[in-house]
Design a protein around this motif. Structure first.
Motif, short mmCIF file in Angstrom:
data_model
loop_
_atom_site.label_atom_id
_atom_site.label_comp_id
_atom_site.label_asym_id
_atom_site.label_seq_id
_atom_site.Cartn_x
_atom_site.Cartn_y
_atom_site.Cartn_z
N PHE A 137 1.11 -22.29 -13.43
CA PHE A 137 0.00 -22.27 -14.43
C PHE A 137 -1.32 -21.96 -13.75
O PHE A 137 -2.22 -21.47 -14.30
CB PHE A 137 -0.12 -23.59 -14.96
CG PHE A 137 0.05 -24.63 -14.28
CD1 PHE A 137 -1.27 -25.13 -13.60
CD2 PHE A 137 1.28 -25.19 -13.62
CE1 PHE A 137 -1.10 -26.31 -12.72
CE2 PHE A 137 1.37 -26.47 -12.79
CZ PHE A 137 0.11 -26.76 -12.37
N LEU A 138 -1.50 -22.12 -12.38
CA LEU A 138 -2.65 -21.97 -11.74
C LEU A 138 -2.91 -20.44 -11.52
O LEU A 138 -3.96 -20.20 -11.23
CB LEU A 138 -2.47 -22.40 -10.17
CG LEU A 138 -2.66 -23.92 -10.17
CD1 LEU A 138 -2.25 -24.40 -8.87
CD2 LEU A 138 -3.84 -24.77 -10.77
N ALA A 139 -1.85 -19.50 -11.95
CA ALA A 139 -2.30 -17.87 -11.74
C ALA A 139 -3.10 -17.65 -12.74
O ALA A 139 -3.84 -16.55 -12.60
CB ALA A 139 -0.95 -17.38 -11.84
N ALA A 140 -3.43 -18.48 -13.75
CA ALA A 140 -4.45 -18.21 -15.05
C ALA A 140 -6.00 -18.40 -14.51
O ALA A 140 -6.83 -18.24 -15.08
CB ALA A 140 -4.07 -18.91 -16.15
N GLY A 141 -5.90 -19.36 -13.28
CA GLY A 141 -7.24 -19.49 -12.63
C GLY A 141 -7.43 -21.16 -12.77
O GLY A 141 -6.95 -21.68 -13.66
N ALA A 142 -8.45 -21.72 -11.81
CA ALA A 142 -8.65 -23.13 -11.82
C ALA A 142 -10.32 -23.04 -11.42
O ALA A 142 -10.54 -23.05 -10.19
CB ALA A 142 -7.79 -23.62 -10.77
N PRO A 143 -11.09 -22.83 -12.23
CA PRO A 143 -12.58 -22.93 -12.22
C PRO A 143 -12.95 -23.99 -11.33
O PRO A 143 -12.45 -25.28 -11.62
CB PRO A 143 -13.04 -22.61 -13.45
CG PRO A 143 -12.25 -23.21 -14.51
CD PRO A 143 -10.61 -22.74 -13.69
N GLY A 226 3.11 -15.69 -12.21
CA GLY A 226 2.54 -16.90 -12.97
C GLY A 226 2.86 -16.94 -14.26
O GLY A 226 3.64 -18.22 -14.80
N ALA A 227 3.02 -16.20 -15.35
CA ALA A 227 3.17 -16.22 -16.50
C ALA A 227 5.03 -16.39 -16.68
O ALA A 227 5.03 -17.28 -17.60
CB ALA A 227 2.80 -14.81 -17.30
N LYS A 228 5.38 -15.59 -16.19
CA LYS A 228 6.83 -15.79 -16.31
C LYS A 228 7.53 -17.10 -15.84
O LYS A 228 8.19 -17.66 -16.10
CB LYS A 228 7.62 -14.72 -15.54
CG LYS A 228 7.18 -13.34 -16.21
CD LYS A 228 7.83 -12.06 -15.35
CE LYS A 228 7.45 -10.71 -16.00
NZ LYS A 228 8.14 -9.62 -15.12
N ALA A 229 7.10 -17.60 -14.80
CA ALA A 229 7.38 -18.67 -14.10
C ALA A 229 7.15 -19.88 -14.83
O ALA A 229 7.75 -20.83 -15.04
CB ALA A 229 7.06 -19.11 -12.72
N ASP A 230 5.77 -19.86 -15.34
CA ASP A 230 5.29 -20.94 -16.45
C ASP A 230 6.30 -21.06 -17.60
O ASP A 230 6.61 -22.15 -17.89
CB ASP A 230 3.92 -20.73 -16.76
CG ASP A 230 3.34 -22.08 -16.89
OD1 ASP A 230 3.43 -23.11 -16.49
OD2 ASP A 230 2.04 -21.79 -17.81
N ALA A 231 6.62 -20.12 -18.32
CA ALA A 231 7.53 -20.06 -19.30
C ALA A 231 8.72 -20.87 -19.05
O ALA A 231 9.33 -21.55 -19.84
CB ALA A 231 7.71 -18.74 -19.87
N ILE A 232 9.46 -20.77 -17.48
CA ILE A 232 10.71 -20.98 -17.46
C ILE A 232 10.29 -22.78 -17.24
O ILE A 232 11.35 -23.56 -17.62
CB ILE A 232 11.12 -20.44 -16.21
CG1 ILE A 232 11.56 -18.95 -16.42
CG2 ILE A 232 12.35 -21.33 -15.66
CD1 ILE A 232 12.66 -18.98 -17.52
N ASN A 233 9.44 -23.09 -16.53
CA ASN A 233 8.88 -24.38 -16.08
C ASN A 233 8.91 -25.36 -17.58
O ASN A 233 9.29 -26.55 -17.60
CB ASN A 233 7.35 -24.76 -15.51
CG ASN A 233 7.67 -24.07 -14.05
OD1 ASN A 233 8.83 -23.91 -13.67
ND2 ASN A 233 6.67 -23.65 -13.67
#
Length: 254
Positions: A137-143, A226-233
């Motif tokens: 989920f951090l692949a989307a960014g962590a401002p 990140g998007a693909k792995a987050d969906a599995i999580n």
């Protein structure tokens, strides 16, 4: 490390008047999980939007997370006011939660931590980025939000709605916002997922620091990975939640 939340291993039961029993159970369990694994200590909090009233949220009275029980859960409106305080002390930083819920209708849970692994990424020029799939989920960014930019030199606490609103704006549509010299705020569509993200944000930060210390270029997850792995999580969330819950609600063998 495990241990902090083991002092009172009782299965939590809901008792807050009119509130959803399962959500209260998740808040209590999530608070103890994060304490058990060192993501929070005496400070930090977990909340959930009230599924029966989206303009209200549920959170403990001011108490160390490892000690939270169902009797400590209170109801708040989006101005951060307790519906019925009954003389109980409130978390000063409840405005982290109220203003995020106000700004993000999709958010159903908020976690605030002073995660030791994360703090270095709030005060350095190194961005927190995903190094493994559980933190996808951090692949989307962590401002990074800096309270000083808008409010000058403060006590670093989100003590009112204006400061909370600024933090919520910095979070934007992301899952995590880092707080300079303070910690982070993590959100999700459920308490379970918000706790998962808070835990793995800390784990990822520690692993990233280790990878940087090894020297050379770090090979981070891409946005697509990140998007693909987050969906599995999301599909296997209950596997880790049930393990964590067992560890904080089952009495140790004698």
């Amino acid at each position: 490390m495990p241990g902090a939340a083991c002092q009172d291993r009782q299965t939590p039961t809901a008792s807050a008047s009119g509130a959803d029993a399962a959500v209260i159970d998740d808040i209590v369990t999530g608070s103890r999980i994060l304490a058990e694994y060192g993501v929070v200590d005496a400070f930090g909090h977990v909340s959930a939007r009230d599924p029966k009233n989206p303009d209200h949220f549920l959170m403990s009275r001011s108490l160390a997370p490892a000690l939270v029980t169902s009797d400590d859960i209170m109801e708040f409106d989006l101005d951060g006011n307790a519906v019925d305080a009954k003389g109980r002390t409130l978390f000063l930083e409840r405005f982290i939660h109220s203003e995020i819920y106000r700004a993000r209708p999709d958010v159903m849970a908020v976690v605030h931590t002073h995660s030791p692994g994360v703090i270095p990424f709030t005060i350095s020029q190194t961005m927190l980025r995903p190094v493994f799939h559980n933190a996808a989920f951090l692949a989307a960014g962590a401002p990074v939000w800096d309270i000083r930019k808008a409010f000058g030199e403060t006590d670093m606490l989100v003590r009112n709605a204006d400061i909370g609103k600024s933090l919520a704006a910095a979070l934007g549509d992301k899952s995590v916002v880092l707080m300079r010299g303070h910690g982070d705020a993590v959100v999700g569509p459920s308490v379970k997922l918000a706790v998962f993200r808070a835990y793995y944000t800390d784990v990822n930060a520690r692993l990233q620091s280790q990878a940087i210390a090894l020297g050379g270029e770090v090979n981070y997850l891409t946005a697509a990975e990140g998007a693909k792995a987050d969906a599995i999580n999301l599909q296997v969330l209950d596997r880790v939640w049930n393990l964590w819950k067992m560890r904080v609600t089952t009495a140790p063998a004698k």
